[in-house]
Design an enzyme around this catalytic site. Structure first.
Site, PDB file in Angstrom:
ATOM      1  N   LYS A  78       0.827  -1.226   0.000  1.00 47.90           N
ATOM      2  CA  LYS A  78       0.000   0.000   0.000  1.00 47.90           C
ATOM      3  C   LYS A  78       0.853   1.265   0.000  1.00 47.90           C
ATOM      4  O   LYS A  78       0.495   2.258  -0.617  1.00 47.90           O
ATOM      5  CB  LYS A  78      -0.969  -0.013   1.192  1.00 47.90           C
ATOM      6  CG  LYS A  78      -2.101  -1.029   0.998  1.00 47.90           C
ATOM      7  CD  LYS A  78      -3.104  -0.977   2.112  1.00 47.90           C
ATOM      8  CE  LYS A  78      -4.228  -1.956   1.843  1.00 47.90           C
ATOM      9  NZ  LYS A  78      -5.180  -2.041   2.945  1.00 47.90           N
ATOM     10  N   LYS A  81      -7.052 -12.406  -5.305  1.00 48.53           N
ATOM     11  CA  LYS A  81      -8.304 -12.590  -4.574  1.00 48.53           C
ATOM     12  C   LYS A  81      -9.294 -11.476  -4.934  1.00 48.53           C
ATOM     13  O   LYS A  81      -8.897 -10.372  -5.333  1.00 48.53           O
ATOM     14  CB  LYS A  81      -8.058 -12.639  -3.060  1.00 48.53           C
ATOM     15  CG  LYS A  81      -7.642 -11.342  -2.409  1.00 48.53           C
ATOM     16  CD  LYS A  81      -7.603 -11.496  -0.889  1.00 48.53           C
ATOM     17  CE  LYS A  81      -7.390 -10.138  -0.236  1.00 48.53           C
ATOM     18  NZ  LYS A  81      -7.474 -10.178   1.216  1.00 48.53           N
ATOM     19  N   LYS A  95     -12.494  -5.335  -2.965  1.00 49.27           N
ATOM     20  CA  LYS A  95     -13.306  -4.124  -3.154  1.00 49.27           C
ATOM     21  C   LYS A  95     -12.545  -3.098  -3.978  1.00 49.27           C
ATOM     22  O   LYS A  95     -13.135  -2.275  -4.661  1.00 49.27           O
ATOM     23  CB  LYS A  95     -13.628  -3.477  -1.795  1.00 49.27           C
ATOM     24  CG  LYS A  95     -14.498  -4.316  -0.896  1.00 49.27           C
ATOM     25  CD  LYS A  95     -14.692  -3.615   0.441  1.00 49.27           C
ATOM     26  CE  LYS A  95     -14.634  -4.621   1.568  1.00 49.27           C
ATOM     27  NZ  LYS A  95     -14.918  -4.107   2.867  1.00 49.27           N
TER      28      LYS A  95
END
Length: 331
Positions: free
Chosen positions: A116, A197, A200
């Protein structure tokens, strides 16, 4: 030490819509656990949501939408505590104390931080860096004994266990060292990139199947789902990730085993199988979708549920935090 009673804590971020990965990876398990344990805490972790930029109005709405979705999926406030994290200020206060016992090199090891931070041009915030400590505070504040986790969260729980042991060594036997309840569900993958995976934050809008998607959207997403050039339906995640992901979704939605799904699909080509899976998903989530819509129209009910949950959570958190204040020397 609260050793006479098992207590489970789990949290979910209110960031956008919940998808099939959230449902089968966490929520379905929560519904089952609330029947098995007498002390369950489920938190909508809005403090964690701030680790990525949020518009206040959208965050407010997402908190209520997440509440509606959890209730519609079967979370029962009579059987568990469902509450909004920021309404219990002790989470952030305990996080500060635990952060003072946690080294920076330990947090720099987290793959989530590396990924991130890189995606934010290496200008990741302090909150993004230290959120695993807040996660530890979320769990330890209630002297939780068990935490349901997926395999990608085991490292976070390891940190929580280490912090609890570090605190106990320094201040005396205080926190239970929480154990993992590992999810047995196969991870739901993205429909557009079956090696990753379902997420969102997937940049490919057709990659994630949301619990609230309309039948038309579900059919479209399956039609566009990535498979391969073999028309037969088989289960082999390594060499056929796309088709295998759909077999896993079909199994999860219908309650059949992987073997049974493959057996039922003998003679069916992958194009037709996509339609079969889409129909099964539509059938499974139609009543949940209707209930979400009904609940979303009653904002005051959703706010009351969160308020009542926060009051009960505070009753559990306050004495633990007061005791923490005493043992660390604040009073």
């Amino acid at each position: 030490m609260n050793s006479h009673m098992d207590r489970i804590f789990s949290g979910i971020q209110p960031t956008g819509k919940l998808h099939l990965g959230n449902y089968f990876g966490a929520i379905q398990n929560w519904v089952k656990l609330q029947e098995e344990y007498s002390s369950m805490l489920y938190s909508i972790v809005d403090l964690h949501a701030l680790t990525v930029p949020q518009e206040p109005e959208i965050l407010r709405q997402n908190i209520l939408n997440t509440t509606a979705t959890l209730l519609a999926c079967g979370i029962n406030p009579e059987k568990c505590l469902l509450f909004q994290q920021s309404q219990v200020p002790e989470h952030a206060e305990l996080s500060w104390i635990l952060g003072c016992l946690t080294s920076m090199p330990r947090l720099q090891c987290f793959p989530q931080w590396k990924v991130k931070n890189a995606s934010q041009n290496y200008e990741g915030t302090v909150g993004l860096f230290t959120y695993p400590v807040l996660q530890a505070a979320d769990i330890l504040l209630y002297k939780s004994t068990h935490v349901p986790v997926g395999e990608d969260q085991v490292q976070h729980l390891e940190l929580t266990r280490d912090i609890a042991q570090h605190f106990n060594k320094k201040y005396g036997n205080f926190f239970p060292v929480p154990k993992a309840i590992l999810s047995t569900t196969k991870k739901v993958k993205s429909l557009r990139d079956p090696t990753a995976k379902m997420s969102k934050s997937d940049p490919q809008k057709l990659g994630a199947l949301n619990v609230t998607d309309s039948p038309e959207e579900i059919v479209l997403k399956f039609r566009k789902a990535v498979t391969d050039f073999t028309s037969e339906v088989t289960y082999d995640p390594d060499s056929r990730p796309g088709v295998s992901n759909m077999v896993a979704i079909h199994a999860a939605v219908t309650g059949l085993s992987i073997k049974e799904v493959v057996h039922q699909c003998v003679g069916l080509d992958t194009a037709h199988f996509k339609g079969v899976v889409a129909e099964a998903v539509i059938q499974k989530f139609a009543p949940i979708r209707t209930e979400i819509k009904r609940l979303q129209e009653d904002k005051s009910h959703l706010q009351k549920v969160l308020q009542a949950g926060a009051e009960k959570a505070k009753e559990l958190a306050a004495p633990v935090y007061q005791e923490v204040r005493r043992v660390v020397g604040f009073h």
